[in-house]
Design an enzyme around this catalytic site. Structure first.
Site, short mmCIF file in Angstrom:
data_model
loop_
_atom_site.label_atom_id
_atom_site.label_comp_id
_atom_site.label_asym_id
_atom_site.label_seq_id
_atom_site.Cartn_x
_atom_site.Cartn_y
_atom_site.Cartn_z
N CYS A 43 0.84 -1.20 0.00
CA CYS A 43 0.00 0.00 0.00
C CYS A 43 0.87 1.25 0.00
CB CYS A 43 -0.90 -0.02 1.24
SG CYS A 43 -1.81 1.49 1.46
N CYS A 76 -12.62 -11.83 20.35
CA CYS A 76 -11.82 -10.94 19.50
C CYS A 76 -10.78 -10.22 20.35
CB CYS A 76 -12.72 -9.95 18.76
SG CYS A 76 -13.76 -8.99 19.85
N ASP A 110 -19.88 -15.01 22.18
CA ASP A 110 -19.04 -14.25 21.23
C ASP A 110 -19.12 -12.78 21.61
OD1 ASP A 110 -17.64 -13.25 19.09
OD2 ASP A 110 -19.10 -13.85 17.56
N CYS A 134 -1.97 6.09 6.72
CA CYS A 134 -3.35 5.69 6.96
C CYS A 134 -3.56 5.08 8.35
CB CYS A 134 -3.79 4.71 5.87
SG CYS A 134 -5.36 3.89 6.18
N GLN A 181 -20.25 -9.85 9.14
CA GLN A 181 -18.81 -10.13 9.18
C GLN A 181 -18.15 -9.63 7.90
OE1 GLN A 181 -17.07 -11.40 11.60
NE2 GLN A 181 -18.61 -12.27 12.99
N CYS A 188 -4.07 -0.39 8.62
CA CYS A 188 -3.34 -1.65 8.77
C CYS A 188 -2.12 -1.39 9.65
CB CYS A 188 -2.82 -2.15 7.42
SG CYS A 188 -4.11 -2.58 6.25
N TYR A 205 -24.66 -13.04 22.81
CA TYR A 205 -24.07 -12.01 21.95
C TYR A 205 -24.21 -12.46 20.49
CZ TYR A 205 -21.63 -11.08 26.40
OH TYR A 205 -21.32 -10.85 27.72
N1 SAH Z 1 -21.93 -13.56 16.98
C1 SAH Z 1 -22.21 -12.47 16.11
C2 SAH Z 1 -21.84 -11.10 16.66
C3 SAH Z 1 -20.64 -11.01 17.54
S1 SAH Z 1 -20.13 -9.35 17.87
C4 SAH Z 1 -21.56 -12.68 14.76
O1 SAH Z 1 -20.65 -13.47 14.64
O2 SAH Z 1 -21.98 -12.04 13.80
C5 SAH Z 1 -20.69 -9.09 19.52
C6 SAH Z 1 -22.16 -8.79 19.63
O3 SAH Z 1 -22.48 -8.56 21.01
C7 SAH Z 1 -22.59 -7.51 18.91
O4 SAH Z 1 -23.64 -7.86 18.03
C8 SAH Z 1 -23.08 -6.57 20.04
O5 SAH Z 1 -24.17 -5.77 19.65
C9 SAH Z 1 -23.48 -7.56 21.11
N2 SAH Z 1 -23.48 -7.07 22.51
C10 SAH Z 1 -22.66 -6.17 23.09
N3 SAH Z 1 -22.92 -6.08 24.41
C11 SAH Z 1 -23.92 -6.94 24.68
C12 SAH Z 1 -24.62 -7.30 25.87
N4 SAH Z 1 -24.31 -6.75 27.04
N5 SAH Z 1 -25.59 -8.22 25.79
C13 SAH Z 1 -25.89 -8.81 24.59
N6 SAH Z 1 -25.27 -8.50 23.43
C14 SAH Z 1 -24.29 -7.58 23.47
#
Ligand code: SAH
Length: 459
Positions: A78, A415, A388, A84, A290, A87, A319
């Site tokens: 890049c 993550c 998640d 930027c 995603q 990255c 989540y």
């Molecule tokens: N599993 C999903 C999203 C994961 S990202 C996927 O793979 O697409 C994490 C998610 O947690 C987000 O959508 C966010 O809005 C949600 N989130 C954040 N805090 C939260 C909470 N206290 N209770 C429930 N969901 C929550």
């Protein structure tokens, strides 16, 4: 005790040998144990470094000249890599990036979670770790008598000029941004100006389904009205048949948030479609989706493998977002309960379940840390729980609820290795055992790390 003085001074130039990387990918060099962090330096390298910040326990330096170059150093493709800042790892070979991510997970588990001696597998990477992002949101400005588009310079709101491509973004998205910019410029549509809060065009957002090739263009304007709307829309969809949806989003606020509340369909569909594995997703302009579906598939396949479902299980997906993981799990389980805080995501989750003819899911809007204890009180006892969470990890109330529900298995998708390690420790102290962890590279060239852990109830 005598206070130790830092061994370096601000503005001093020193020779430094690098021995490690921070979790952001900066080089680490040490003087008598005192660490210096230097962006863009690599382990094994020796360099002239200017000390730019000195703190009690560490200093920050700037790379002046590399004297011994690491064989893992590569030329960043890049042109605006340093300006930027989107990255952080383009100067590293991809093998080193994968290695670094693996080590970060391993070291967080050891240091924060006191978890050692279990398999932490090598990071699953991409065959071609470029051009993977399916979505871009690019600001527009007016300069030298024309419209320009490009990312902001690091820590600023100044668009990097001459930036017409982003090497981690799908090529089609780059071309679409360029097409909208050129047409808008020719038609005389003005760019939004942050200072005066005048002008029309704020951002151009483009999202393309990797599997379907369907493209959505979102034109973000300050004004309700988009001048030359008809001409712009006609030329766009007549020139580029892959465009399935042209949307206007109105954002009248003085804000850094890109999208405003109001969206209207200017032409075509309200959604574009994409698939991950066998599951079809309808994606609306504001939906979280995603950004790297092929790697997402690998991550979820791992999560599914760790969940080890036979078809009889009750599963919770905490989540759950738009239900991406839930829908994968539902194909192999008796019933999946999803919980998520964003109401729009839950309506998308329900719609996506319907779209795929999946009938064994139930989705709830709420804070996972409140809904899970409530489910526990209702007597819900899942066999498997998948979590998640966002970067800050799981709330303690949620971890407690999991310990009370006592599922035989927990699959933790993360993550952020630090909060993963912290939460795994909590679960281990509550009677669980971490079996294995798999890092997956969802965001090549950047410092972001994703991992999935298999956690089982000790008997
Ligand atoms: N599993 C999903 C999203 C994961 S990202 C996927 O793979 O697409 C994490 C998610 O947690 C987000 O959508 C966010 O809005 C949600 N989130 C954040 N805090 C939260 C909470 N206290 N209770 C429930 N969901 C929550």
């Amino acid at each position: 005790m005598e206070k130790q003085k830092p061994p370096v001074q601000k503005n001093e130039t020193i020779d430094l040998t690098f021995v490690d990387l921070t979790h952001e990918g900066d080089g680490v060099g040490k003087i008598n144990g005192y660490p210096l962090f230097v962006p863009y330096a690599l382990p094994g390298e020796t360099a002239k470094v200017k000390v730019i910040k000195v703190k009690k326990n560490f200093a920050i330096g700037k790379l002046l000249e590399i004297e011994k170059v690491s064989p893992e150093r590569v030329e960043p493709p890049c042109d605006v890599y340093i300006q930027c800042g989107g990255c952080q790892l383009q100067h590293m070979s991809y093998d080193l990036q994968l290695d670094m991510k693996h080590n970060q997970v391993k070291s967080a588990l050891k240091k924060i979670g006191h978890i050692e001696g279990i398999p932490i597998h090598p990071t699953i990477g991409m065959e071609d770790p470029w051009r993977y992002r399916n979505k871009v949101q690019i600001p527009v400005a007016h300069r030298h008598g024309e419209l320009i588009t490009g990312f902001y310079r690091k820590r600023s709101h100044e668009i990097i000029e001459g930036m017409d491509r982003c090497v981690i973004t799908a090529e089609i998205n780059d071309r679409m941004v360029e097409a909208v910019r050129r047409m808008a410029d020719r038609l005389g549509i003005t760019a939004y100006d942050e200072q005066s809060h005048k002008g029309v065009l704020r951002h151009i957002m483009v999202r393309t389904g990797q599997e379907t090739g369907e493209t959505m263009i979102v034109i973000v304007t300050r004004t309700e009205q988009l001048p030359y709307e008809e001409e712009l829309v006609k030329e766009l969809h007549e020139t580029y048949p892959q465009i399935k949806s042209i949307i206007q989003n109105v954002n009248k606020e003085k804000t850094n948030v890109i999208l405003g509340k109001k969206t209207k369909v200017l032409w075509g569909e309200e959604y574009i479609n994409d698939t991950i594995g066998d599951i079809k997703f309808a994606i609306s302009p504001k939906s979280f989706y995603q950004i790297n579906p092929p790697q997402t598939k690998k991550l979820y396949d791992k999560a599914l493998e760790y969940a080890d479902l036979s078809g009889d299980e009750i599963v919770i997906d905490a989540y759950c977002g738009i239900g991406t993981i839930s829908l994968f799990l539902a194909q192999k389980a008796k019933k999946v309960y999803g919980v998520e805080i964003v109401p729009e995501a839950i309506s998308d989750a329900k719609m996506n379940a319907k779209l795929n003819g999946i009938e064994n899911t139930e989705f709830y809007v709420g804070e996972a840390e409140k809904i899970m204890p409530w489910w526990t009180a209702q007597g819900l006892r899942p066999d498997v729980i998948v979590v998640d969470p966002p970067r800050k990890g799981c709330d303690e109330a949620l971890l407690d609820a999991m310990l009370t529900m006592k599922p035989k298995k927990i699959v933790y998708v993360s993550c952020n290795p630090s909060t993963l390690a912290r939460d795994l420790r909590f679960l281990e102290d509550g009677g669980y055992e971490t079996k294995q962890v798999q890092p997956v590279d969802m965001f090549p060239q950047t410092g972001h790390i994703e991992a999935v852990a298999e956690v089982v109830l000790k008997v």
